[in-house]
Design a protein around this motif. Structure first.
Motif, PDB file in Angstrom:
ATOM      1  N   ALA A 318      57.512  82.969  30.907  1.00 28.56           N
ATOM      2  CA  ALA A 318      56.648  83.240  32.064  1.00 28.56           C
ATOM      3  C   ALA A 318      57.093  84.451  32.861  1.00 28.56           C
ATOM      4  O   ALA A 318      56.327  84.967  33.689  1.00 28.56           O
ATOM      5  CB  ALA A 318      56.621  82.006  32.972  1.00 28.56           C
ATOM      6  N   LEU A 319      58.329  84.936  32.628  1.00 31.85           N
ATOM      7  CA  LEU A 319      58.835  86.079  33.398  1.00 31.85           C
ATOM      8  C   LEU A 319      58.533  87.413  32.736  1.00 31.85           C
ATOM      9  O   LEU A 319      58.919  88.454  33.266  1.00 31.85           O
ATOM     10  CB  LEU A 319      60.352  85.939  33.605  1.00 31.85           C
ATOM     11  CG  LEU A 319      60.828  84.685  34.342  1.00 31.85           C
ATOM     12  CD1 LEU A 319      62.308  84.765  34.635  1.00 31.85           C
ATOM     13  CD2 LEU A 319      60.048  84.503  35.638  1.00 31.85           C
ATOM     14  N   ASN A 320      57.850  87.417  31.598  1.00 25.22           N
ATOM     15  CA  ASN A 320      57.458  88.667  30.959  1.00 25.22           C
ATOM     16  C   ASN A 320      56.625  89.512  31.908  1.00 25.22           C
ATOM     17  O   ASN A 320      55.643  89.040  32.495  1.00 25.22           O
ATOM     18  CB  ASN A 320      56.644  88.385  29.688  1.00 25.22           C
ATOM     19  CG  ASN A 320      57.497  88.427  28.436  1.00 25.22           C
ATOM     20  OD1 ASN A 320      58.209  89.402  28.206  1.00 25.22           O
ATOM     21  ND2 ASN A 320      57.445  87.354  27.658  1.00 25.22           N
ATOM     22  N   GLY A 321      57.034  90.778  32.076  1.00 25.96           N
ATOM     23  CA  GLY A 321      56.304  91.681  32.944  1.00 25.96           C
ATOM     24  C   GLY A 321      56.678  91.573  34.406  1.00 25.96           C
ATOM     25  O   GLY A 321      56.126  92.292  35.244  1.00 25.96           O
ATOM     26  N   LYS A 322      57.596  90.691  34.734  1.00 25.77           N
ATOM     27  CA  LYS A 322      58.068  90.545  36.105  1.00 25.77           C
ATOM     28  C   LYS A 322      59.499  91.043  36.227  1.00 25.77           C
ATOM     29  O   LYS A 322      60.271  91.005  35.255  1.00 25.77           O
ATOM     30  CB  LYS A 322      58.013  89.076  36.546  1.00 25.77           C
ATOM     31  CG  LYS A 322      56.616  88.485  36.607  1.00 25.77           C
ATOM     32  CD  LYS A 322      56.662  87.037  37.096  1.00 25.77           C
ATOM     33  CE  LYS A 322      55.275  86.436  37.166  1.00 25.77           C
ATOM     34  NZ  LYS A 322      55.313  85.024  37.637  1.00 25.77           N
ATOM     35  N   SER A 323      59.852  91.483  37.411  1.00 24.41           N
ATOM     36  CA  SER A 323      61.251  91.878  37.637  1.00 24.41           C
ATOM     37  C   SER A 323      62.106  90.620  37.757  1.00 24.41           C
ATOM     38  O   SER A 323      61.588  89.523  38.039  1.00 24.41           O
ATOM     39  CB  SER A 323      61.374  92.718  38.900  1.00 24.41           C
ATOM     40  OG  SER A 323      61.151  91.918  40.047  1.00 24.41           O
ATOM     41  N   VAL A 324      63.388  90.799  37.550  1.00 22.72           N
ATOM     42  CA  VAL A 324      64.309  89.663  37.625  1.00 22.72           C
ATOM     43  C   VAL A 324      64.256  89.031  39.007  1.00 22.72           C
ATOM     44  O   VAL A 324      64.227  87.802  39.161  1.00 22.72           O
ATOM     45  CB  VAL A 324      65.757  90.131  37.300  1.00 22.72           C
ATOM     46  CG1 VAL A 324      66.750  89.008  37.542  1.00 22.72           C
ATOM     47  CG2 VAL A 324      65.833  90.636  35.866  1.00 22.72           C
ATOM     48  N   LYS A 325      64.199  89.889  40.030  1.00 21.32           N
ATOM     49  CA  LYS A 325      64.169  89.391  41.404  1.00 21.32           C
ATOM     50  C   LYS A 325      62.862  88.669  41.694  1.00 21.32           C
ATOM     51  O   LYS A 325      62.842  87.582  42.284  1.00 21.32           O
ATOM     52  CB  LYS A 325      64.363  90.556  42.371  1.00 21.32           C
ATOM     53  CG  LYS A 325      64.466  90.153  43.830  1.00 21.32           C
ATOM     54  CD  LYS A 325      64.743  91.369  44.698  1.00 21.32           C
ATOM     55  CE  LYS A 325      64.868  90.979  46.172  1.00 21.32           C
ATOM     56  NZ  LYS A 325      65.145  92.157  47.040  1.00 21.32           N
ATOM     57  N   GLU A 326      61.753  89.255  41.260  1.00 22.45           N
ATOM     58  CA  GLU A 326      60.436  88.671  41.498  1.00 22.45           C
ATOM     59  C   GLU A 326      60.290  87.328  40.791  1.00 22.45           C
ATOM     60  O   GLU A 326      59.692  86.383  41.317  1.00 22.45           O
ATOM     61  CB  GLU A 326      59.352  89.649  41.020  1.00 22.45           C
ATOM     62  CG  GLU A 326      57.934  89.143  41.198  1.00 22.45           C
ATOM     63  CD  GLU A 326      56.919  90.066  40.536  1.00 22.45           C
ATOM     64  OE1 GLU A 326      55.720  89.743  40.574  1.00 22.45           O
ATOM     65  OE2 GLU A 326      57.335  91.112  39.969  1.00 22.45           O
ATOM     66  N   GLY A 327      60.831  87.233  39.600  1.00 22.63           N
ATOM     67  CA  GLY A 327      60.693  86.008  38.824  1.00 22.63           C
ATOM     68  C   GLY A 327      61.653  84.901  39.232  1.00 22.63           C
ATOM     69  O   GLY A 327      61.548  83.787  38.726  1.00 22.63           O
ATOM     70  N   GLU A 328      62.574  85.190  40.160  1.00 15.95           N
ATOM     71  CA  GLU A 328      63.558  84.203  40.633  1.00 15.95           C
ATOM     72  C   GLU A 328      64.258  83.516  39.457  1.00 15.95           C
ATOM     73  O   GLU A 328      64.230  82.292  39.304  1.00 15.95           O
ATOM     74  CB  GLU A 328      62.881  83.162  41.533  1.00 15.95           C
ATOM     75  CG  GLU A 328      62.298  83.762  42.811  1.00 15.95           C
ATOM     76  CD  GLU A 328      61.709  82.705  43.731  1.00 15.95           C
ATOM     77  OE1 GLU A 328      61.317  81.629  43.215  1.00 15.95           O
ATOM     78  OE2 GLU A 328      61.670  82.951  44.939  1.00 15.95           O
ATOM     79  N   PHE A 329      64.866  84.351  38.634  1.00 12.52           N
ATOM     80  CA  PHE A 329      65.494  83.860  37.410  1.00 12.52           C
ATOM     81  C   PHE A 329      66.538  82.779  37.701  1.00 12.52           C
ATOM     82  O   PHE A 329      66.600  81.761  37.006  1.00 12.52           O
ATOM     83  CB  PHE A 329      66.129  85.037  36.655  1.00 12.52           C
ATOM     84  CG  PHE A 329      66.608  84.700  35.279  1.00 12.52           C
ATOM     85  CD1 PHE A 329      65.783  84.878  34.188  1.00 12.52           C
ATOM     86  CD2 PHE A 329      67.883  84.182  35.063  1.00 12.52           C
ATOM     87  CE1 PHE A 329      66.218  84.560  32.901  1.00 12.52           C
ATOM     88  CE2 PHE A 329      68.323  83.850  33.793  1.00 12.52           C
ATOM     89  CZ  PHE A 329      67.489  84.048  32.703  1.00 12.52           C
ATOM     90  N   ARG A 330      67.389  83.009  38.686  1.00 16.37           N
ATOM     91  CA  ARG A 330      68.464  82.042  38.969  1.00 16.37           C
ATOM     92  C   ARG A 330      67.900  80.675  39.343  1.00 16.37           C
ATOM     93  O   ARG A 330      68.377  79.642  38.867  1.00 16.37           O
ATOM     94  CB  ARG A 330      69.365  82.560  40.083  1.00 16.37           C
ATOM     95  CG  ARG A 330      70.467  81.579  40.484  1.00 16.37           C
ATOM     96  CD  ARG A 330      71.339  82.126  41.592  1.00 16.37           C
ATOM     97  NE  ARG A 330      70.567  82.411  42.801  1.00 16.37           N
ATOM     98  CZ  ARG A 330      70.246  81.489  43.708  1.00 16.37           C
ATOM     99  NH1 ARG A 330      70.620  80.226  43.531  1.00 16.37           N
ATOM    100  NH2 ARG A 330      69.562  81.814  44.792  1.00 16.37           N
TER     101      ARG A 330
END
Length: 588
Positions: A318-330
């Motif tokens: 679901a994080l494809n095309g999103k920044s790491v920060k925007e996608g709240e990876f953690r």
């Protein structure tokens, strides 16, 4: 000789031939040999399995846990780094390892020394791409050679001294073995340095090829109270790291490019490294360096309980095309991205600003269960754990040193046996959380313990069937009435039995036969006693004769034949020195 004795000799011959001419693991070979002895009822089962309750074998198991505590707190790694630094020439590296081990082994039990050094040398060798096979066998041999210099250097020396007290009511001085032990140590030291480079197998380096490697850019930070503050780049060991390059330093918003080796590190410096994934893993273990991303400190588990993991972003993530920060990876995965590699190349952006794409390889710092949780997930194509050990907890290194020192002191003074001291030390490492239960359990080399237990069982069969005594008496008997020939026979039979049934068992078996031989020849018994002492410690040609040889067998990636090729000449050197000097120091 009875059928039972012949059968045991046949089993030993089959085991040795299998080890010499096949690639079957040593634990399977010896366990198979012991199984034959049990199935054919050669000796009672309780006697065949006596090796698995042997104090020496259990002591080694406990010492693996002690070594895990030293590794997990970074205690030995710090000393090794200061002692060895960056390798320049292999023979110098070997010399710096061998010399202190020789000295320490003269006054400390050599088993904990080797157990403590193994994990640290493995990590150091991996970091600098030195074949670990070039340094672990010399480590074991140096520990054995150093132990011959004093009465307390090896358990064999103490056992022979105990037999001497009980049989002849006399005891040796602590430094009496040094008259011959020091020349033996010097001769062994020279041999190891002259032939250690070409005589030892050349194990493959973890970075033997720079092709098809994944490169990352990672930002590390010098935090407050870091021991690196005030050091130059050169002194901190951050220059010329294998497979890694210090691109720049960010200091108070200013970029310092083309960093000079004499640049002094300051608090809050942000160091930008670029390099291969294996080198990035090593970077995490340098004391005083921490990932610059604040996300690392927001994970629930302490850093020592985390792994470094690589994960490949899948098309359905679901994080494809999103920044790491925007996608709240953690928040989504409970892990932190340290660096990103795209098509094998590094991405020159801050991690939080990187737009994730399918196929991106993420270098993550994760809890220990991350790989199990996501290896079958549709979010990642592949999840691979890179570093099982976690980041050392340097704040507890002094605790592990105190535990190790107390163990050695208690054993050296006779307050506790080595068996008791090692188990107390292992328990202390767990209680003080210098290491965790799971880590301690995984640190035990079960292959080594199986080899020791099975080999001791086969050796016990050799004794109970009377084969060992028959061979020993017959071999020494060939000397006739010549004291010097009898001395040579005593040395050879002790050495051969040591390689087959361990050093202590060989010494105990040959001792009464040697005393009888001296009495029948009308000579002093001391030359024979001292010859037994040195011959029983000269176990270099097989891994089973001495427990430190077994301890480095797996970590060094050695085969049985490696010990024969490199250890046999050292056996001959020790034999010549012993047989020349013993009659001079202790005349017939």
């Amino acid at each position: 000789m009875a059928f039972e004795g012949i059968f045991v000799l046949f089993v030993i011959l089959i085991c040795l031939l299998t080890l010499l001419f096949s690639r079957i693991q040593a634990d399977l070979v010896f366990l198979g040999g012991l199984t034959l002895i049990i199935v054919f009822n050669i000796i009672p089962v309780t006697d065949a399995l006596v090796g698995f309750s042997n104090e020496g074998m259990l002591t080694i198991a406990a010492l693996y846990v002690v070594a895990a505590g030293l590794r997990d707190t970074g205690a030995i790694q710090f000393i090794i780094q200061k002692l060895l630094g960056r390798p320049k020439e292999l023979w110098r590296t070997q010399a710096v390892i061998i010399a202190p081990v020789l000295s320490m082994s003269a006054f400390m039990n050599n088993t904990p020394i080797v157990a403590s050094f193994i994990p640290a040398l493995q990590e150091w060798a991996r970091k600098y791409r030195i074949p670990v096979s070039k340094i672990l066998m010399p480590l074991s041999y140096a520990a054995i050679l150093g132990g011959t210099c004093t009465l307390i250097g090896t358990s064999t020396n103490l056992i022979v001294n105990g037999l001497l007290i009980s049989e002849e009511n006399m005891a040796l001085n602590i430094f009496e073995p040094a008259y011959v032990g020091i020349p033996i140590a010097i001769g062994g030291f020279i041999y190891l340095l002259l032939f250690g480079r070409k005589g030892l197998p050349d194990g493959s380096s973890s970075l033997s090829s720079f092709e098809n490697t994944r490169e990352y850019t990672i930002e590390m930070m010098i935090r407050e109270s870091s021991p690196l503050i005030g050091n130059t780049i050169e002194d901190a060991g951050l220059r010329h790291l294998p497979g890694l390059f210090l691109v720049e330093i960010v200091r108070d918003g200013t970029i310092l490019a083309a960093v000079e080796p004499d640049e002094i590190l300051q608090e809050n410096d942000r160091l930008i490294f670029t390099g291969m994934v294996e080198s990035i893993v090593d970077l995490q273990h340098i004391q005083g360096l921490e990932p610059a991303t604040d996300q690392v400190f927001k994970l629930n588990s302490p850093r020592r309980d985390r792994h470094l993991v690589e994960a490949v972003v899948s098309p359905s993530n679901a994080l494809n095309g999103k920044s790491v920060k925007e996608g709240e990876f953690r928040n989504r995965y409970g892990a932190v991205i340290l660096a990103v590699s795209r098509r094998g190349e590094r991405i020159r952006k801050k991690v939080g600003d990187i737009m994730l794409q399918t196929g991106d390889i993420l270098l993550l710092e994760t809890p220990r269960n991350f790989a199990d949780r996501y290896k079958s997930s549709n979010d990642f194509l592949l999840v691979s754990t890179l570093d099982q050990s976690g980041t050392p907890d340097y704040s507890k290194s002094w605790v592990s040193w105190v535990i190790l020192g107390t163990m050695v002191l208690a054993a050296a003074t006779g307050l506790l046996s080595m068996f008791q001291a090692s188990f107390l030390a292992a328990g202390a490492m767990l209680i003080t959380r210098c290491t965790r239960g799971g880590t301690a359990r995984n640190s035990i080399d079960w292959q080594v313990l199986i080899v020791i237990g099975a080999a001791l069982g086969i050796g016990n069969a050799l004794q109970l069937t009377g084969v060992a005594e028959t061979l020993a008496a017959g071999f020494i008997g060939f000397a006739g009435n010549h004291p010097y020939m009898a001395l040579i026979g005593t040395y050879l039979v002790t050495w051969m039995l040591t390689e087959m049934i361990t050093n202590n068992a060989a010494a105990v078996l040959v001792f009464p036969i040697a005393l009888s031989t001296a009495a029948s020849l009308g000579t002093d018994f001391m030359p024979f006693v001292m010859t037994i002492m040195f011959a029983a410690s000269a176990s270099f040609a097989t891994p089973i004769g001495y427990q430190t040889n077994l301890m480095v067998l797996g970590p060094g990636g050695y085969r049985f034949t490696d010990y024969v090729k490199f250890g046999l000449p050292l056996n001959l050197i020790v034999a010549v020195i012993t047989l020349l000097l013993v009659p001079v120091v202790w005349p017939f």
